[in-house]
Design a protein around this motif. Structure first.
Motif, PDB file in Angstrom:
ATOM      1  N   LEU A 154      -9.360   0.389  -5.352  1.00  0.00           N
ATOM      2  CA  LEU A 154      -8.160   0.656  -5.175  1.00  0.00           C
ATOM      3  C   LEU A 154      -7.399   0.077  -4.011  1.00  0.00           C
ATOM      4  N   GLN A 155      -6.630  -0.717  -4.209  1.00  0.00           N
ATOM      5  CA  GLN A 155      -5.975  -1.263  -2.920  1.00  0.00           C
ATOM      6  C   GLN A 155      -4.747  -0.481  -2.397  1.00  0.00           C
ATOM      7  N   LEU A 156      -4.257  -0.821  -1.057  1.00  0.00           N
ATOM      8  CA  LEU A 156      -3.184  -0.279  -0.391  1.00  0.00           C
ATOM      9  C   LEU A 156      -2.045  -0.758  -1.261  1.00  0.00           C
ATOM     10  N   GLU A 193     -10.035   5.305   3.823  1.00  0.00           N
ATOM     11  CA  GLU A 193     -11.279   5.930   4.475  1.00  0.00           C
ATOM     12  C   GLU A 193     -12.399   6.224   3.425  1.00  0.00           C
ATOM     13  N   ARG A 194     -12.143   6.369   2.195  1.00  0.00           N
ATOM     14  CA  ARG A 194     -13.173   6.844   1.139  1.00  0.00           C
ATOM     15  C   ARG A 194     -13.014   5.861  -0.135  1.00  0.00           C
ATOM     16  N   PRO A 195     -14.116   5.806  -0.940  1.00  0.00           N
ATOM     17  CA  PRO A 195     -14.020   4.679  -2.164  1.00  0.00           C
ATOM     18  C   PRO A 195     -12.945   5.332  -3.081  1.00  0.00           C
ATOM     19  N   GLY A 196     -12.285   4.611  -3.869  1.00  0.00           N
ATOM     20  CA  GLY A 196     -11.291   4.807  -4.632  1.00  0.00           C
ATOM     21  C   GLY A 196     -11.320   3.462  -5.718  1.00  0.00           C
ATOM     22  N   PHE A 197     -10.942   3.811  -6.959  1.00  0.00           N
ATOM     23  CA  PHE A 197     -11.122   2.677  -7.970  1.00  0.00           C
ATOM     24  C   PHE A 197      -9.634   2.802  -8.859  1.00  0.00           C
ATOM     25  N   ILE A 212      -8.430   6.551  -9.521  1.00  0.00           N
ATOM     26  CA  ILE A 212      -8.923   7.608  -9.071  1.00  0.00           C
ATOM     27  C   ILE A 212      -9.390   7.640  -7.569  1.00  0.00           C
ATOM     28  N   THR A 213      -9.336   8.602  -6.908  1.00  0.00           N
ATOM     29  CA  THR A 213      -9.634   8.769  -5.453  1.00  0.00           C
ATOM     30  C   THR A 213     -10.277   9.876  -4.999  1.00  0.00           C
ATOM     31  N   MET A 214     -10.715   9.910  -3.683  1.00  0.00           N
ATOM     32  CA  MET A 214     -11.219  10.979  -3.021  1.00  0.00           C
ATOM     33  C   MET A 214     -10.767  11.524  -1.912  1.00  0.00           C
ATOM     34  N   TYR A 215     -10.376  12.806  -2.232  1.00  0.00           N
ATOM     35  CA  TYR A 215      -9.652  13.319  -0.800  1.00  0.00           C
ATOM     36  C   TYR A 215     -10.856  13.714   0.383  1.00  0.00           C
ATOM     37  N   SER A 216     -10.143  13.988   1.594  1.00  0.00           N
ATOM     38  CA  SER A 216     -11.021  14.299   2.706  1.00  0.00           C
ATOM     39  C   SER A 216     -12.022  15.319   2.653  1.00  0.00           C
ATOM     40  N   GLY A 217     -11.865  16.273   1.650  1.00  0.00           N
ATOM     41  CA  GLY A 217     -12.648  17.328   1.441  1.00  0.00           C
ATOM     42  C   GLY A 217     -13.850  17.075   0.673  1.00  0.00           C
ATOM     43  N   GLY A 218     -13.891  15.807  -0.039  1.00  0.00           N
ATOM     44  CA  GLY A 218     -14.958  15.254  -0.732  1.00  0.00           C
ATOM     45  C   GLY A 218     -14.498  15.462  -2.355  1.00  0.00           C
ATOM     46  N   LEU A 223      -6.776  11.381 -10.534  1.00  0.00           N
ATOM     47  CA  LEU A 223      -7.206  10.841 -11.972  1.00  0.00           C
ATOM     48  C   LEU A 223      -6.135  10.488 -12.715  1.00  0.00           C
ATOM     49  N   HIS A 224      -5.635   9.545 -13.084  1.00  0.00           N
ATOM     50  CA  HIS A 224      -4.645   9.229 -14.187  1.00  0.00           C
ATOM     51  C   HIS A 224      -4.693   7.825 -14.544  1.00  0.00           C
TER      52      HIS A 224
END
Length: 297
Positions: A154-156, A193-197, A212-218, A223-224
């Motif tokens: 996932l890109q900026l 900061e974390r993996p996202g696709f 889909i992404t990952m939050y700072s809490g893990g 997801l959409h």
């Protein structure tokens, strides 16, 4: 209770997988925000702890609580009194705070927390409840990406697509930039900061049709799949890819998790079909100040 200097992810045992994972992310520098980590031990060795995530103004925006498996109700109440003292209540984010926990004392703990937060967010505060799902022990096989689509990071450049959909899910007033900027800050940190696709149509690499992404809490989240591209297993592909990457990077013993709103039955069915395990007494609740919600709608 006495303060103890440190607790590492390798020392967390039992059912506290979400707390263990967040500690590991901080240790691995996958979460680069500002955190306050405090841990305590009783005379009989029961360990308690919390991770406060601070926002840009140094207010507490998320709280992840840890309770040793052998904690009794008296110890739990004593710890909560210390943690939700007047000093910390005054440091809570002005607009909302989310609280996560895993404990068989779930009802007792949230009863105390709701009483405490009533001072900050009023007794009639709005609460968004979620179910918690823990990832399966094994990683499912990869699913081929359908023809005409590409799976990639996932890109900026995808930030606005994600933010606008998130705002729609929350029923926010998208003409007001203030709440959107809060969402943007979270999305940007998740991507950087974390993996996202994302899944993209061939020839359109900057416009995702699923993500889909990952939050700072893990926890996995956001997801959409865009409506016109559903029924192609894109959500399932993203979920499996994230699970694979997290396991390879952090180790097999770290089981990620996700929180799903109670009404989102489609996502719950997907998780059940993928072997994710619904947790019986684990949950996240988001508390919104009544005045703040009135500004968003």
């Amino acid at each position: 209770m006495k303060n103890i200097v440190a607790l590492t992810s390798s020392m967390i045992t039992g059912n506290n997988s979400s707390f263990k994972l967040q500690l590991r992310l901080i240790e691995e520098h996958w979460s680069k925000g500002r955190f306050i980590k405090e841990f305590y031990s009783t005379e009989v060795g029961t360990v308690f702890g919390h991770i406060f995530t601070l926002d840009d103004e140094e207010f507490i925006s998320t709280i992840n609580l840890y309770f040793g498996d052998n904690a009794n109700t008296t110890e739990v109440c004593d710890y909560l009194e210390e943690t939700f003292c007047e000093r910390n209540l005054n440091r809570l984010c002005k607009n909302f705070v989310s609280v996560s926990l895993q404990s068989p004392h779930f009802d007792l703990i949230f009863g105390v927390i709701e009483t405490k937060l009533g001072k900050k967010y009023r007794e009639e505060n709005s609460i968004f409840e979620h179910k918690m799902f823990k990832a399966p022990l094994t990683v499912p096989e990869k699913i081929p990406v359908p023809q005409g689509y590409i799976l990639g990071p996932l890109q900026l450049s995808c930030v606005e697509s994600v933010v606008q959909q998130w705002a729609k899910d929350l029923e926010l007033n998208t003409s007001d930039e203030a709440p959107l900027n809060i969402l943007r800050s979270t999305v940007v940190s998740n991507i950087k900061e974390r993996p996202g696709f994302g899944v993209y149509k061939e020839g359109e690499p900057g416009l995702p049709v699923a993500w889909i992404t990952m939050y700072s809490g893990g926890e996995l989240g956001m997801l959409h799949v865009v409506k016109e591209h559903r029924r192609r297993k894109l959500a399932r592909i993203l979920l499996r890819e994230m699970l694979r990457v997290v396991r390879e990077a952090l180790g097999q013993e770290f089981r990620t998790h996700c929180f799903v709103k109670l009404h989102n039955t489609d996502c719950q069915r997907l998780l059940h079909s993928e072997g994710w395990i619904e947790q019986p007494y684990n949950n996240k609740r988001m508390y919104f100040h009544t005045d703040y919600l009135s500004k968003l709608n």
